[in-house]
Motif scaffolding. Structure first.
Motif, PDB file in Angstrom:
ATOM      1  N   ALA A 249       0.832  -1.209   0.000  1.00 17.31           N
ATOM      2  CA  ALA A 249       0.000   0.000   0.000  1.00 17.31           C
ATOM      3  C   ALA A 249       0.861   1.252   0.000  1.00 17.31           C
ATOM      4  O   ALA A 249       0.712   2.128  -0.854  1.00 17.31           O
ATOM      5  CB  ALA A 249      -0.937  -0.009   1.204  1.00 17.31           C
ATOM      6  N   LEU A 265      -5.533   1.354   4.928  1.00 15.53           N
ATOM      7  CA  LEU A 265      -4.665   0.675   3.974  1.00 15.53           C
ATOM      8  C   LEU A 265      -5.105  -0.764   3.752  1.00 15.53           C
ATOM      9  O   LEU A 265      -5.250  -1.539   4.710  1.00 15.53           O
ATOM     10  CB  LEU A 265      -3.214   0.684   4.480  1.00 15.53           C
ATOM     11  CG  LEU A 265      -2.667   2.042   4.953  1.00 15.53           C
ATOM     12  CD1 LEU A 265      -1.250   1.889   5.478  1.00 15.53           C
ATOM     13  CD2 LEU A 265      -2.724   3.061   3.825  1.00 15.53           C
ATOM     14  N   THR A 266      -5.313  -1.117   2.486  1.00 13.11           N
ATOM     15  CA  THR A 266      -5.636  -2.488   2.094  1.00 13.11           C
ATOM     16  C   THR A 266      -4.625  -2.929   1.055  1.00 13.11           C
ATOM     17  O   THR A 266      -4.469  -2.279   0.019  1.00 13.11           O
ATOM     18  CB  THR A 266      -7.060  -2.583   1.515  1.00 13.11           C
ATOM     19  OG1 THR A 266      -7.999  -2.088   2.471  1.00 13.11           O
ATOM     20  CG2 THR A 266      -7.401  -4.013   1.159  1.00 13.11           C
ATOM     21  N   SER A 267      -3.936  -4.022   1.327  1.00 13.83           N
ATOM     22  CA  SER A 267      -2.846  -4.420   0.435  1.00 13.83           C
ATOM     23  C   SER A 267      -2.819  -5.922   0.217  1.00 13.83           C
ATOM     24  O   SER A 267      -3.143  -6.695   1.117  1.00 13.83           O
ATOM     25  CB  SER A 267      -1.500  -3.975   1.014  1.00 13.83           C
ATOM     26  OG  SER A 267      -1.252  -4.638   2.249  1.00 13.83           O
ATOM     27  N   ALA A 271       1.472  -3.611   4.017  1.00 15.34           N
ATOM     28  CA  ALA A 271       0.720  -2.353   4.048  1.00 15.34           C
ATOM     29  C   ALA A 271       1.642  -1.148   4.155  1.00 15.34           C
ATOM     30  O   ALA A 271       1.523  -0.187   3.398  1.00 15.34           O
ATOM     31  CB  ALA A 271      -0.268  -2.368   5.211  1.00 15.34           C
ATOM     32  N   VAL A 294      -5.236  -1.234   9.010  1.00 13.26           N
ATOM     33  CA  VAL A 294      -4.535  -2.069   8.028  1.00 13.26           C
ATOM     34  C   VAL A 294      -5.293  -3.367   7.794  1.00 13.26           C
ATOM     35  O   VAL A 294      -5.704  -4.042   8.752  1.00 13.26           O
ATOM     36  CB  VAL A 294      -3.101  -2.372   8.504  1.00 13.26           C
ATOM     37  CG1 VAL A 294      -2.474  -3.479   7.672  1.00 13.26           C
ATOM     38  CG2 VAL A 294      -2.240  -1.117   8.466  1.00 13.26           C
ATOM     39  N   SER A 296      -4.026  -6.410   5.471  1.00 12.89           N
ATOM     40  CA  SER A 296      -2.863  -6.750   4.643  1.00 12.89           C
ATOM     41  C   SER A 296      -2.840  -8.216   4.264  1.00 12.89           C
ATOM     42  O   SER A 296      -3.149  -9.085   5.079  1.00 12.89           O
ATOM     43  CB  SER A 296      -1.580  -6.398   5.406  1.00 12.89           C
ATOM     44  OG  SER A 296      -0.440  -6.848   4.723  1.00 12.89           O
ATOM     45  N   SER A 319      -3.260  -9.659   8.827  1.00 14.73           N
ATOM     46  CA  SER A 319      -1.884  -9.708   8.344  1.00 14.73           C
ATOM     47  C   SER A 319      -1.373 -11.128   8.447  1.00 14.73           C
ATOM     48  O   SER A 319      -1.980 -11.976   9.112  1.00 14.73           O
ATOM     49  CB  SER A 319      -0.988  -8.778   9.167  1.00 14.73           C
ATOM     50  OG  SER A 319      -0.882  -9.259  10.498  1.00 14.73           O
TER      51      SER A 319
END
Length: 465
Positions: A249, A265-267, A271, A294, A296, A319
């Motif tokens: 991100a 944040l989106t990844s 992130a 986050v 992630s 995550s």
């Protein structure tokens, strides 16, 4: 090169009430003194003196808990220089030049702006206010290497179907300022490459130092790789920033310094990321304020060298590993981590040898003994920290020092993973620690009662061990 190569001031950590000491796997640990209670009552008084023999990496603790090598030491990210100054955000409005974006033909009041079809290029330092829409175009900053460029996004929307949407190919530094009350959007295309690697592959991509500030909103979509990425340093001073990216991100190769703002944040990858392993005082993430959320597909925060959280409300809702770096310090704020592997993982930084091997498709492992103390460090001195992990809660391939704050860990308790897993020394003195529902008041309480296998035994797939 890793942080243990820096000549740093060794921090004296005094072992006192409620001391937790876990020696490296295979190293002898002697616990002496009197313990008033090994129960789960955090109000009980515990007086424990710990003497730990030399660990597997040659590091040791004196009887008073003072570290005899530089592993357990102070690394102050806030003292490091960055490109950012508050003066960067002070300017004379009369100096503003305008750029109006339009598919039918963009225009500007500045002679230092060129328009070639759907590509708008800024060629000199200065202050540029940008509004309008490009549904398939690009804004390029190609200024002299000693120039500072500030662009004010004032209701701007830029999408590039074939490449990066905002590209800083040259400048000393660039600032993206989000005008108060405005919504701005930036998105790149899919499946493209950047010619000559002039910038990273990202929706907002910079070859120079980059600052994002202002009180407006910015939505960034990275459809090929990253959302926001720079080859140098990145400072986020303020703003409401939403990033969705196929890979990372937000990435600042040299550093990511978050002073304030609201980040969502989106990844698919990490992130927040800083991956400079070549320069000893680079490759770090510092968070001192703001609200960050986050989601992630890989690590929530990943830095080669160090991560420091001094403030902020940070929620890593999803995550693989929540926070990973060689040195991880939390001194304040509210931090909540959910991870499918280890929650907070300290492990050695990438070496040049390992990076070259990875590029060549081979494997180089500088750790001859994966259970050795590699010099990494987790330090929690304040704040509220909540970790929910499918493997280890706190996992350090070196030391861990828990001397303040309110820490709650929910982790695997399967004999191989544990709430706190270290290869070196672990100190609990002044922090309130609850692990898998149990208030921890002694070393025995952490390693017994089905709470895990103790030091050096944890680490899920792809974890620090």
């Amino acid at each position: 090169m890793n942080l243990s190569s820096i000549r740093r001031t060794t921090a004296a950590v005094t072992v006192g009430a409620a001391t937790l000491a876990l020696a490296a796997c295979g190293a002898a640990t002697a616990v002496t003194g009197t313990t008033a209670s090994d129960s789960t009552d955090t109000s009980s008084t515990t007086t424990t003196t710990v003497s730990t023999t030399t660990d597997t990496a040659g590091g040791a603790s004196n009887a008073d808990g003072t570290r005899t090598n530089d592993f357990l030491s102070t690394f102050d990210l806030a003292s490091l220089d960055t490109h950012y100054s508050e003066d960067d955000l002070a300017w004379d409005a009369s100096a503003e030049q305008t750029i109006t974006l339009a598919d039918s033909g963009s225009s500007s009041s500045s002679s230092d702006v060129t328009v070639d079809g759907s590509t708008v290029t800024i060629t000199a330092g200065g202050l540029y206010r940008i509004s309008g829409t490009l549904t398939d175009g690009q804004l390029v900053i190609a200024a002299p290497d000693d120039a500072a460029v500030t662009i004010i996004l004032d209701g701007a929307s830029i999408t590039n179907a074939d490449g990066t949407a905002i590209a800083v190919t040259s400048a000393d530094e660039a600032t993206i300022y989000l005008e108060d009350g405005t919504q701005n959007t930036v998105a790149d295309g899919t499946g493209y490459e950047v010619a000559d690697d002039s910038t990273p592959v990202a929706a907002i991509a910079s070859a120079s130092d980059l600052t994002i500030a202002g009180t407006g909103a910015l939505t960034v979509t990275g459809n090929t790789n990253d959302g926001i990425s720079t080859k140098d340093g990145l400072v986020i001073a303020s703003g409401t920033i939403t990033v969705t990216a196929v890979d990372d991100a937000i990435r600042g190769k040299d550093y990511v310094d978050i002073l304030d703002g609201t980040l969502d944040l989106t990844s698919g990858g990490d992130a927040l990321k800083s991956d400079n392993y070549e320069v000893v005082d680079r490759g770090w993430v510092l968070i001192s304020g703001g609200t960050i959320t986050v989601d992630s597909g890989d690590d929530g925060i990943d830095a080669e060298q160090a991560v420091t959280i001094a403030g902020s409300t940070l929620t890593i809702a999803k995550s693989v590993e929540g926070i990973e770096a060689q040195d991880i310090q939390i001194s304040g704020g509210t931090v909540a981590v959910t991870a499918s592997d280890d929650g907070i993982n300290a492990t050695h930084a990438t070496t040049a040898e390992e990076a070259a091997a990875e590029e060549a498709g081979t494997t180089a492992d500088s750790q001859q003994n994966r259970e050795a103390d590699d010099g990494s460090w987790i330090s929690i001195t304040g704040g509220t920290v909540t970790v929910t992990a499918d493997f280890d809660g706190l996992d350090s391939n070196g030391a861990a020092s828990l001397t303040g704050g309110d820490i709650t860990i929910t982790s695997a308790a399967n004999g191989g993973d544990s709430p706190v897993d270290t290869n070196g020394d672990t100190t609990l003195d002044g922090a309130t620690l609850t692990a898998n529902g149990t208030a921890i008041t002694s070393a025995d309480a952490l390693s017994s009662g089905g709470m895990g296998g103790g030091p050096g035994q944890g680490g899920g797939p792809g974890g620090g061990h």
